[in-house]
Motif scaffolding. Structure first.
Motif, PDB file in Angstrom:
ATOM      1  N   ARG A  81       0.811  -1.214   0.000  1.00 40.22           N
ATOM      2  CA  ARG A  81       0.000   0.000   0.000  1.00 40.22           C
ATOM      3  C   ARG A  81       0.842   1.261   0.000  1.00 40.22           C
ATOM      4  NH1 ARG A  81      -1.780  -2.470   4.459  1.00 40.22           N
ATOM      5  NH2 ARG A  81      -3.290  -4.091   4.084  1.00 40.22           N
ATOM      6  N   ASN A  82       2.094   1.167   0.448  1.00 44.22           N
ATOM      7  CA  ASN A  82       2.904   2.359   0.686  1.00 44.22           C
ATOM      8  C   ASN A  82       3.953   2.581  -0.393  1.00 44.22           C
ATOM      9  OD1 ASN A  82       1.589   2.931   3.074  1.00 44.22           O
ATOM     10  ND2 ASN A  82       3.036   1.802   4.315  1.00 44.22           N
ATOM     11  N   VAL A  83       4.158   3.857  -0.702  1.00 47.18           N
ATOM     12  CA  VAL A  83       5.282   4.292  -1.521  1.00 47.18           C
ATOM     13  C   VAL A  83       6.294   4.866  -0.540  1.00 47.18           C
ATOM     14  CG1 VAL A  83       6.058   5.842  -3.342  1.00 47.18           C
ATOM     15  CG2 VAL A  83       3.781   4.834  -3.451  1.00 47.18           C
ATOM     16  N   HIS A  84       7.512   4.367  -0.583  1.00 45.86           N
ATOM     17  CA  HIS A  84       8.560   4.780   0.350  1.00 45.86           C
ATOM     18  C   HIS A  84       9.534   5.731  -0.324  1.00 45.86           C
ATOM     19  CE1 HIS A  84       7.338   1.728   3.268  1.00 45.86           C
ATOM     20  NE2 HIS A  84       7.153   0.938   2.213  1.00 45.86           N
ATOM     21  N   VAL A  85      10.131   6.632   0.452  1.00 45.64           N
ATOM     22  CA  VAL A  85      11.170   7.531  -0.035  1.00 45.64           C
ATOM     23  C   VAL A  85      12.504   6.820   0.146  1.00 45.64           C
ATOM     24  CG1 VAL A  85      12.256   9.784   0.228  1.00 45.64           C
ATOM     25  CG2 VAL A  85       9.794   9.538   0.588  1.00 45.64           C
ATOM     26  N   MET A  86      13.308   6.790  -0.907  1.00 49.04           N
ATOM     27  CA  MET A  86      14.570   6.057  -0.906  1.00 49.04           C
ATOM     28  C   MET A  86      15.629   6.767  -0.065  1.00 49.04           C
ATOM     29  SD  MET A  86      16.025   3.340  -2.282  1.00 49.04           S
ATOM     30  CE  MET A  86      15.156   2.902  -3.766  1.00 49.04           C
ATOM     31  N   ARG A  87      16.326   5.997   0.762  1.00 50.38           N
ATOM     32  CA  ARG A  87      17.466   6.512   1.530  1.00 50.38           C
ATOM     33  C   ARG A  87      18.619   6.754   0.565  1.00 50.38           C
ATOM     34  NH1 ARG A  87      18.541   6.320   6.705  1.00 50.38           N
ATOM     35  NH2 ARG A  87      16.857   4.866   7.099  1.00 50.38           N
ATOM     36  N   GLU A  88      19.264   7.918   0.659  1.00 49.56           N
ATOM     37  CA  GLU A  88      20.363   8.252  -0.243  1.00 49.56           C
ATOM     38  C   GLU A  88      21.705   8.341   0.468  1.00 49.56           C
ATOM     39  OE1 GLU A  88      19.864   8.084  -3.320  1.00 49.56           O
ATOM     40  OE2 GLU A  88      17.725   8.451  -3.553  1.00 49.56           O
ATOM     41  N   ASP A  89      21.741   7.957   1.741  1.00 52.32           N
ATOM     42  CA  ASP A  89      23.000   7.976   2.486  1.00 52.32           C
ATOM     43  C   ASP A  89      23.039   6.781   3.425  1.00 52.32           C
ATOM     44  OD1 ASP A  89      21.082   8.695   4.309  1.00 52.32           O
ATOM     45  OD2 ASP A  89      22.152  10.414   5.102  1.00 52.32           O
ATOM     46  N   GLY A  90      24.162   6.536   4.027  1.00 53.32           N
ATOM     47  CA  GLY A  90      24.285   5.456   4.993  1.00 53.32           C
ATOM     48  C   GLY A  90      24.594   4.119   4.353  1.00 53.32           C
TER      49      GLY A  90
END
Length: 153
Positions: A20-29
């Motif tokens: 159901r969810n659209v997630h925001v991609m992590r760009e660090d770590g």
């Protein structure tokens, strides 16, 4: 910024109902480009490859919603967390000062024992009638609000 959601099963050609969810991609770590800001895994699994949205759209795809945790983290990353908090605080309904329920509120003023000035609190009609001061004979003080809600009869 990029976003992702779980894709369609190669075997059935359908997306699972729990997606159901659209997630925001992590760009660090450690998991940059492979994990959402909320910690959701963004790498492919056997029956559900991720669908990458680059750049992140302004609206989620049909049938999906934004991950609330990811949006909160993303707003902090772009410096908008404080402005979002102000918007939310302004839109939130007022709560009664006694029962904490979101109801229409009225001002209730009284003079505490030993004080020389009025104190004011915002109460719902129910709590206003319960908090009304009593006369010497033990009856509630009369007032337009108490008469209207029937607390004096």
């Amino acid at each position: 910024m990029r976003a992702f959601y779980r894709g369609y099963s190669a075997a059935t050609g359908r997306r699972a109902k729990q997606v159901r969810n659209v997630h925001v991609m992590r760009e660090d770590g450690k998991f940059a480009g492979r994990q959402g800001l909320c910690g959701a895994v963004g790498w492919g699994v056997t029956q559900s490859p991720p669908v990458l949205l680059d750049p992140m759209p302004s609206e989620p795809p049909a049938g999906l919603i934004w991950c609330r945790a990811c949006i909160g983290h993303a707003s902090q990353l772009v410096g908008q967390l404080d402005s979002f908090a102000r918007i939310i605080a302004a839109a939130a309904p007022e709560h009664c000062g006694r029962c904490r329920q979101p109801r229409p509120l009225f001002d209730f003023s009284w003079v505490p024992d030993g004080w020389m000035e009025f104190k004011t609190i915002r109460l719902c009609a129910r709590c206003h009638s319960l908090s009304a001061l009593e006369d010497e004979d033990g009856q509630l003080d009369s007032g337009p609000l108490l008469d209207r809600i029937g607390a004096t009869s």
